[in-house]
Scaffold this motif. Structure first.
Motif, PDB file in Angstrom:
ATOM      1  N   GLU A  43      28.599 -14.727  -3.186  1.00 25.29           N
ATOM      2  CA  GLU A  43      27.928 -15.518  -2.154  1.00 25.29           C
ATOM      3  C   GLU A  43      28.072 -17.024  -2.368  1.00 25.29           C
ATOM      4  OE1 GLU A  43      26.884 -14.089   0.542  1.00 25.29           O
ATOM      5  OE2 GLU A  43      27.275 -12.100  -0.295  1.00 25.29           O
ATOM      6  N   LYS A  44      28.771 -17.450  -3.400  1.00 22.78           N
ATOM      7  CA  LYS A  44      29.031 -18.874  -3.584  1.00 22.78           C
ATOM      8  C   LYS A  44      30.349 -19.243  -2.910  1.00 22.78           C
ATOM      9  CE  LYS A  44      26.507 -19.617  -7.915  1.00 22.78           C
ATOM     10  NZ  LYS A  44      26.614 -20.081  -9.324  1.00 22.78           N
ATOM     11  N   GLU A  45      30.458 -20.511  -2.531  1.00 23.89           N
ATOM     12  CA  GLU A  45      31.660 -20.965  -1.824  1.00 23.89           C
ATOM     13  C   GLU A  45      32.632 -21.612  -2.812  1.00 23.89           C
ATOM     14  OE1 GLU A  45      32.882 -23.419   2.222  1.00 23.89           O
ATOM     15  OE2 GLU A  45      30.968 -23.829   1.244  1.00 23.89           O
ATOM     16  N   TYR A  46      33.894 -21.240  -2.680  1.00 20.78           N
ATOM     17  CA  TYR A  46      34.936 -21.752  -3.560  1.00 20.78           C
ATOM     18  C   TYR A  46      36.130 -22.242  -2.745  1.00 20.78           C
ATOM     19  CZ  TYR A  46      32.426 -19.474  -7.383  1.00 20.78           C
ATOM     20  OH  TYR A  46      31.457 -19.093  -8.288  1.00 20.78           O
ATOM     21  N   THR A  47      36.897 -23.105  -3.370  1.00 19.65           N
ATOM     22  CA  THR A  47      38.179 -23.533  -2.816  1.00 19.65           C
ATOM     23  C   THR A  47      39.277 -22.764  -3.530  1.00 19.65           C
ATOM     24  OG1 THR A  47      37.369 -25.759  -2.310  1.00 19.65           O
ATOM     25  CG2 THR A  47      39.745 -25.469  -2.447  1.00 19.65           C
ATOM     26  N   PHE A  48      40.148 -22.111  -2.757  1.00 19.31           N
ATOM     27  CA  PHE A  48      41.240 -21.305  -3.302  1.00 19.31           C
ATOM     28  C   PHE A  48      42.568 -21.997  -3.006  1.00 19.31           C
ATOM     29  CE2 PHE A  48      37.749 -18.453  -2.454  1.00 19.31           C
ATOM     30  CZ  PHE A  48      37.736 -17.591  -3.535  1.00 19.31           C
ATOM     31  N   LEU A  49      43.397 -22.130  -4.024  1.00 19.45           N
ATOM     32  CA  LEU A  49      44.734 -22.697  -3.866  1.00 19.45           C
ATOM     33  C   LEU A  49      45.746 -21.561  -3.814  1.00 19.45           C
ATOM     34  CD1 LEU A  49      46.670 -25.225  -3.931  1.00 19.45           C
ATOM     35  CD2 LEU A  49      46.804 -24.837  -6.398  1.00 19.45           C
ATOM     36  N   VAL A  50      46.535 -21.497  -2.750  1.00 20.27           N
ATOM     37  CA  VAL A  50      47.553 -20.451  -2.619  1.00 20.27           C
ATOM     38  C   VAL A  50      48.900 -21.082  -2.288  1.00 20.27           C
ATOM     39  CG1 VAL A  50      45.921 -18.670  -1.904  1.00 20.27           C
ATOM     40  CG2 VAL A  50      47.007 -20.098  -0.173  1.00 20.27           C
ATOM     41  N   LYS A  51      49.946 -20.418  -2.691  1.00 19.85           N
ATOM     42  CA  LYS A  51      51.304 -20.865  -2.401  1.00 19.85           C
ATOM     43  C   LYS A  51      51.853 -20.050  -1.243  1.00 19.85           C
ATOM     44  CE  LYS A  51      55.818 -21.731  -4.501  1.00 19.85           C
ATOM     45  NZ  LYS A  51      56.638 -21.604  -5.737  1.00 19.85           N
ATOM     46  N   ILE A  52      52.422 -20.737  -0.269  1.00 19.89           N
ATOM     47  CA  ILE A  52      52.935 -20.078   0.929  1.00 19.89           C
ATOM     48  C   ILE A  52      54.458 -20.159   0.945  1.00 19.89           C
ATOM     49  CG2 ILE A  52      52.963 -20.083   3.444  1.00 19.89           C
ATOM     50  CD1 ILE A  52      50.303 -19.290   2.217  1.00 19.89           C
ATOM     51  N   ASP A  53      55.099 -19.000   1.042  1.00 18.20           N
ATOM     52  CA  ASP A  53      56.547 -18.947   1.239  1.00 18.20           C
ATOM     53  C   ASP A  53      56.885 -17.624   1.916  1.00 18.20           C
ATOM     54  OD1 ASP A  53      56.626 -16.953  -0.778  1.00 18.20           O
ATOM     55  OD2 ASP A  53      56.817 -18.485  -2.314  1.00 18.20           O
ATOM     56  N   ALA A  54      58.138 -17.443   2.233  1.00 21.00           N
ATOM     57  CA  ALA A  54      58.561 -16.268   2.998  1.00 21.00           C
ATOM     58  C   ALA A  54      58.279 -14.971   2.252  1.00 21.00           C
ATOM     59  CB  ALA A  54      60.055 -16.376   3.321  1.00 21.00           C
ATOM     60  N   ARG A  55      58.273 -15.004   0.925  1.00 21.05           N
ATOM     61  CA  ARG A  55      58.049 -13.787   0.146  1.00 21.05           C
ATOM     62  C   ARG A  55      56.633 -13.267   0.290  1.00 21.05           C
ATOM     63  NH1 ARG A  55      59.983 -15.850  -5.596  1.00 21.05           N
ATOM     64  NH2 ARG A  55      58.700 -17.567  -4.828  1.00 21.05           N
ATOM     65  N   ASN A  56      55.702 -14.122   0.700  1.00 20.24           N
ATOM     66  CA  ASN A  56      54.315 -13.713   0.839  1.00 20.24           C
ATOM     67  C   ASN A  56      53.977 -13.218   2.240  1.00 20.24           C
ATOM     68  OD1 ASN A  56      53.703 -14.338  -1.790  1.00 20.24           O
ATOM     69  ND2 ASN A  56      53.121 -16.436  -1.327  1.00 20.24           N
ATOM     70  N   GLU A  57      54.997 -13.078   3.105  1.00 23.97           N
ATOM     71  CA  GLU A  57      54.752 -12.687   4.491  1.00 23.97           C
ATOM     72  C   GLU A  57      54.024 -11.351   4.581  1.00 23.97           C
ATOM     73  OE1 GLU A  57      54.621 -13.624   8.332  1.00 23.97           O
ATOM     74  OE2 GLU A  57      55.823 -14.808   6.952  1.00 23.97           O
ATOM     75  N   GLY A  58      54.466 -10.356   3.808  1.00 29.24           N
ATOM     76  CA  GLY A  58      53.832  -9.046   3.859  1.00 29.24           C
ATOM     77  C   GLY A  58      52.418  -9.070   3.320  1.00 29.24           C
ATOM     78  N   ASP A  59      52.206  -9.852   2.273  1.00 29.51           N
ATOM     79  CA  ASP A  59      50.870  -9.954   1.698  1.00 29.51           C
ATOM     80  C   ASP A  59      49.895 -10.572   2.691  1.00 29.51           C
ATOM     81  OD1 ASP A  59      52.235 -10.813  -1.542  1.00 29.51           O
ATOM     82  OD2 ASP A  59      51.792  -8.870  -0.666  1.00 29.51           O
ATOM     83  N   ARG A  60      50.357 -11.581   3.414  1.00 30.99           N
ATOM     84  CA  ARG A  60      49.485 -12.224   4.389  1.00 30.99           C
ATOM     85  C   ARG A  60      49.118 -11.258   5.504  1.00 30.99           C
ATOM     86  NH1 ARG A  60      52.263 -17.542   6.260  1.00 30.99           N
ATOM     87  NH2 ARG A  60      54.140 -16.645   5.396  1.00 30.99           N
ATOM     88  N   ALA A  61      50.091 -10.474   5.933  1.00 32.27           N
ATOM     89  CA  ALA A  61      49.814  -9.506   6.990  1.00 32.27           C
ATOM     90  C   ALA A  61      48.772  -8.492   6.541  1.00 32.27           C
ATOM     91  CB  ALA A  61      51.111  -8.797   7.409  1.00 32.27           C
ATOM     92  N   GLY A  62      48.758  -8.184   5.260  1.00 30.16           N
ATOM     93  CA  GLY A  62      47.784  -7.239   4.723  1.00 30.16           C
ATOM     94  C   GLY A  62      46.515  -7.910   4.243  1.00 30.16           C
ATOM     95  N   ARG A  63      46.377  -9.193   4.577  1.00 29.16           N
ATOM     96  CA  ARG A  63      45.202  -9.978   4.187  1.00 29.16           C
ATOM     97  C   ARG A  63      45.013 -10.001   2.679  1.00 29.16           C
ATOM     98  NH1 ARG A  63      41.666 -11.156   8.426  1.00 29.16           N
ATOM     99  NH2 ARG A  63      42.301 -10.259  10.417  1.00 29.16           N
ATOM    100  N   ARG A  64      46.109 -10.012   1.947  1.00 32.90           N
ATOM    101  CA  ARG A  64      46.039 -10.058   0.489  1.00 32.90           C
ATOM    102  C   ARG A  64      46.798 -11.287  -0.001  1.00 32.90           C
ATOM    103  NH1 ARG A  64      43.829  -5.503  -1.439  1.00 32.90           N
ATOM    104  NH2 ARG A  64      43.742  -3.707  -0.031  1.00 32.90           N
ATOM    105  N   ILE A 110      41.144 -21.902  -8.517  1.00 35.58           N
ATOM    106  CA  ILE A 110      39.888 -21.720  -7.802  1.00 35.58           C
ATOM    107  C   ILE A 110      38.868 -22.689  -8.368  1.00 35.58           C
ATOM    108  CG2 ILE A 110      39.351 -19.784  -9.328  1.00 35.58           C
ATOM    109  CD1 ILE A 110      37.483 -18.678  -7.221  1.00 35.58           C
ATOM    110  N   GLN A 111      38.104 -23.335  -7.470  1.00 33.84           N
ATOM    111  CA  GLN A 111      37.068 -24.259  -7.903  1.00 33.84           C
ATOM    112  C   GLN A 111      35.862 -24.120  -6.990  1.00 33.84           C
ATOM    113  OE1 GLN A 111      36.983 -26.145 -10.558  1.00 33.84           O
ATOM    114  NE2 GLN A 111      39.102 -25.854 -11.215  1.00 33.84           N
ATOM    115  N   GLU A 112      34.676 -24.148  -7.579  1.00 34.34           N
ATOM    116  CA  GLU A 112      33.469 -24.078  -6.771  1.00 34.34           C
ATOM    117  C   GLU A 112      33.357 -25.352  -5.936  1.00 34.34           C
ATOM    118  OE1 GLU A 112      28.663 -23.183  -7.239  1.00 34.34           O
ATOM    119  OE2 GLU A 112      29.964 -23.238  -9.006  1.00 34.34           O
TER     120      GLU A 112
END
Length: 236
Positions: A163-184, A190-192
């Motif tokens: 229930e706490k709010e955090y900032t998440f850093l993610v790397k975006i590239d073409a290889r992550n296309e399937g993961d994004r579609a699966g919401r993963r 990560i930082q509060e």
């Protein structure tokens, strides 16, 4: 490189370090420049890929932790060579890729979270980025939960992150296309949110602790010489 300990900025930096140490904070897990400079987006922007991958390499989004899917075992025994999960047969570690009788292994983080913002939710996996959340490495964490994990400061911190709010850093590239579609997604840091704001304020204080001096030119009518006067600007 040697730094003069009497230098004002060095003194301010030492005071900042002492404050963090007194608060039991590991300065190696404070927000990096990467997460500070990454483009701010929403979960829906990542899932729908509504921005150009060629332009955005890293992005960050804010979300609250809804559930910790593996809070009782956020790590695994990993082969040091291939980082694969090892199996124990008769107390002997076996790696599915190594062809040796007994492999060297170590504890590595693998934390799975379900997070959400006002409109969307997704699943985030943290590997070594778990260190930013808990403030220790995997070996220290596993040692702290023995014999009772409920007595571990790090375990309690993990449980209380819900229930706490955090900032998440993610790397975006073409290889992550399937993961994004699966919401993963895989987060690299990560930082509060409240903690990040507090750290930014403290960073400003460090700069302000060092007196700012300007040189003011004053002409002396008695002769043609120019004298210089230092004016100290005090912190408000």
């Amino acid at each position: 490189m040697l730094i003069n300990p009497a230098f004002e900025k060095a003194i301010a930096l030492q005071k900042w370090h002492d404050r963090k140490k007194a608060q039991h904070k590991d300065i190696t897990v404070l927000p990096s420049l990467l997460i500070k400079n990454a483009k701010q987006v929403k979960i829906v922007d990542i899932i729908d890929a509504s921005f150009d991958d060629k332009e955005v390499k890293y992005c960050r989004f804010n979300a609250k932790i809804k559930d910790i899917l593996n809070k009782d075992d956020p790590w695994y025994s990993s082969c040091k060579r291939f980082y694969k999960k090892v199996d124990f047969i008769n107390n002997i570690a076996k790696c599915p890729r190594c062809r040796i009788e007994k492999v060297d292994y170590e504890e590595r983080y693998l934390l799975k979270l379900e997070v959400f913002d006002k409109k969307e939710h997704c699943y985030v996996t943290l590997f070594e980025a778990t260190r930013y959340l808990l403030g220790c490495d995997a070996k220290t964490y596993t040692e702290s939960i023995s014999p009772k994990k409920e007595e571990s400061t790090f375990y309690r911190k993990l449980v209380l992150s819900k229930e706490k709010e955090y900032t998440f850093l993610v790397k975006i590239d073409a290889r992550n296309e399937g993961d994004r579609a699966g919401r993963r997604l895989i987060a690299e840091e990560i930082q509060e949110v409240e903690e990040a704001i507090a750290i930014n304020i403290e960073d400003e204080d460090i700069e302000l602790e060092s007196p700012i001096r300007k040189t003011k030119h004053i002409e002396d009518d008695t002769d043609d010489k120019i004298t210089y006067k230092r004016v100290k600007i005090e912190k408000n």
